[in-house]
Design an enzyme around this catalytic site. Structure first.
Site, PDB file in Angstrom:
ATOM      1  N   LYS A  35      47.002  54.694  34.739  1.00 55.31           N
ATOM      2  CA  LYS A  35      48.308  55.029  35.308  1.00 55.31           C
ATOM      3  C   LYS A  35      48.955  53.844  36.009  1.00 55.31           C
ATOM      4  CE  LYS A  35      49.284  58.189  34.129  1.00 55.31           C
ATOM      5  NZ  LYS A  35      49.653  58.454  32.701  1.00 55.31           N
ATOM      6  N   SER A  36      48.840  52.669  35.390  1.00 58.18           N
ATOM      7  CA  SER A  36      49.370  51.441  35.998  1.00 58.18           C
ATOM      8  C   SER A  36      50.230  50.630  35.037  1.00 58.18           C
ATOM      9  CB  SER A  36      48.218  50.574  36.526  1.00 58.18           C
ATOM     10  OG  SER A  36      47.485  51.244  37.529  1.00 58.18           O
ATOM     11  N   GLY A  37      50.918  51.313  34.126  1.00 60.21           N
ATOM     12  CA  GLY A  37      51.841  50.612  33.232  1.00 60.21           C
ATOM     13  C   GLY A  37      51.264  50.267  31.877  1.00 60.21           C
ATOM     14  N   TRP A  93      53.551  51.173  28.836  1.00 66.10           N
ATOM     15  CA  TRP A  93      54.719  50.300  28.976  1.00 66.10           C
ATOM     16  C   TRP A  93      54.418  48.929  28.368  1.00 66.10           C
ATOM     17  CZ3 TRP A  93      57.126  49.452  34.544  1.00 66.10           C
ATOM     18  CH2 TRP A  93      58.477  49.108  34.418  1.00 66.10           C
ATOM     19  N   HIS A  97      41.017  50.032  29.812  1.00 64.46           N
ATOM     20  CA  HIS A  97      40.969  50.256  31.261  1.00 64.46           C
ATOM     21  C   HIS A  97      39.687  49.652  31.848  1.00 64.46           C
ATOM     22  CE1 HIS A  97      44.518  52.671  31.222  1.00 64.46           C
ATOM     23  NE2 HIS A  97      43.997  53.647  30.524  1.00 64.46           N
ATOM     24  N   PHE A 140      62.971  53.018  31.226  1.00 70.78           N
ATOM     25  CA  PHE A 140      62.346  54.330  31.381  1.00 70.78           C
ATOM     26  C   PHE A 140      62.949  55.384  30.454  1.00 70.78           C
ATOM     27  CE2 PHE A 140      62.284  58.563  33.268  1.00 70.78           C
ATOM     28  CZ  PHE A 140      60.915  58.774  33.365  1.00 70.78           C
ATOM     29  N   MET A 165      61.919  54.799  26.817  1.00 68.20           N
ATOM     30  CA  MET A 165      60.495  55.069  26.599  1.00 68.20           C
ATOM     31  C   MET A 165      60.218  56.570  26.597  1.00 68.20           C
ATOM     32  SD  MET A 165      58.429  52.235  26.438  1.00 68.20           S
ATOM     33  CE  MET A 165      56.885  52.685  27.208  1.00 68.20           C
ATOM     34  N   ARG A 171      56.607  60.101  33.149  1.00 71.14           N
ATOM     35  CA  ARG A 171      57.100  61.119  34.066  1.00 71.14           C
ATOM     36  C   ARG A 171      58.258  60.649  34.926  1.00 71.14           C
ATOM     37  NH1 ARG A 171      54.444  63.625  39.237  1.00 71.14           N
ATOM     38  NH2 ARG A 171      53.568  61.548  39.395  1.00 71.14           N
ATOM     39  N   GLY A 227      58.347  56.832  36.421  1.00 72.26           N
ATOM     40  CA  GLY A 227      58.549  55.389  36.311  1.00 72.26           C
ATOM     41  C   GLY A 227      59.144  54.767  37.556  1.00 72.26           C
TER      42      GLY A 227
END
Length: 292
Positions: free
Chosen positions: A49-51, A54, A104, A226, A229, A253, A255
């Site tokens: 959950k850290s980009g 993206w 990860h 955002f 995406m 969700r 961003g």
């Protein structure tokens, strides 16, 4: 690989640390003994959950979608930029160069190579905590089977040592930051990407030695905002709807920076602040922004 322990969600254990239940010790062994690195491999590494998604999209576009000839234009981002621990070695070997991988992994677990490039992106732990809770409770509820409240998640999983996937947030980030002198690693933050995405994309271009026109960079930035995406079916995980993903939830969700203020208590916020100061900000002389 041990079976599920006392944690309140489905998982496996690797070296005593929770990992998703579809990742096995045998796959890690295969990556150590069978996997052949290529000099132009690139790894996107993050705590969850850290980009991650993206950056998967950004790099795939900057490299002009290298897997299109193999997978076609409509391939999901997880097929085009796969999670290397999740996939078979046969599939990893079949990918066209340059290969871009998602992981990860902690630094001490990740595949190493003298010419491999790594991009590590970290995010403030308060927003990570809230986004991670949404991820296992609402988005992938069919996968994790988690039913706790956010307060229970905070105390039983996130803040507890080695109860989250990939281990404790502060250990994960610190392990990577200890490599700051490594010229093959580019460090980014989620907050800097939110603040000025084009500036951060240009850092990536420079780090990877890519030749991109300003028009190309602007196009990548535009498709990585955002709204774009969240509506893009190749990156928004809509292909998992009705399977393990709740079709009424959003994988991409908010961003934003600072959404934690609507979900965490002051006591929880203060506890995170103290850990972050003692374990990351003071030792590494950095400041992690949790609002903008």
């Amino acid at each position: 690989m041990a079976g599920p322990g006392e944690l309140p969600y489905k998982h496996n254990l690797y070296k005593g640390i929770p990992v998703p239940d579809f990742i096995t010790a045998e796959r890690y062994k295969e990556l150590e003994t069978v996997h052949k690195t290529r000099d132009d491999d690139v790894y996107i590494a993050t705590y969850q959950k850290s980009g991650t998604t993206w950056l998967q999209h950004i790099l795939y576009e900057l490299y002009d979608r290298p897997q299109v000839r193999l997978l076609g234009e409509q391939a999901s981002i997880n097929d085009a930029v796969p999670w290397i621990q999740e996939e078979s070695q046969e599939r990893i070997d079949s990918l066209l160069s340059p290969r871009i991988f998602k992981t990860h992994d902690r630094w001490d677990w990740i595949v190493k190579g003298d010419k491999i490039k790594y991009i590590y992106c970290y995010r403030n732990p308060k927003d990570v905590c809230c986004s991670y809770y949404n991820h296992i409770k609402r988005v992938f509820v069919g996968h994790y089977g988690y039913s706790g409240t956010i307060s229970e998640f905070f105390s039983d999983i996130f803040i507890k040592k080695n109860a989250s996937e990939q281990g404790w947030y502060w250990d994960h980030v610190a392990g990577w930051l200890e490599q700051r002198g490594n010229p093959n690693i580019l460090f980014l933050t989620f907050e800097d990407m939110v603040d000025d995405l084009k500036r951060e994309v240009l850092k990536i271009v420079d780090f990877l030695g890519l030749e991109c026109s300003e028009e190309k960079v602007d196009g990548v930035v535009g498709s990585s905002m955002f709204d774009a995406m969240s509506k893009n079916p190749k990156v928004n995980y809509s292909w998992r709807d009705g399977n393990v993903k709740d079709p009424n939830s959003k994988f991409i969700r908010k961003g934003k920076v600072g959404s934690w203020q609507d979900e965490l208590t002051k006591e929880q916020s203060d506890q995170i602040d103290q850990l972050t100061k003692d374990l990351l900000e003071i030792p590494f002389d950095i400041k992690i922004k949790d609002t903008m």
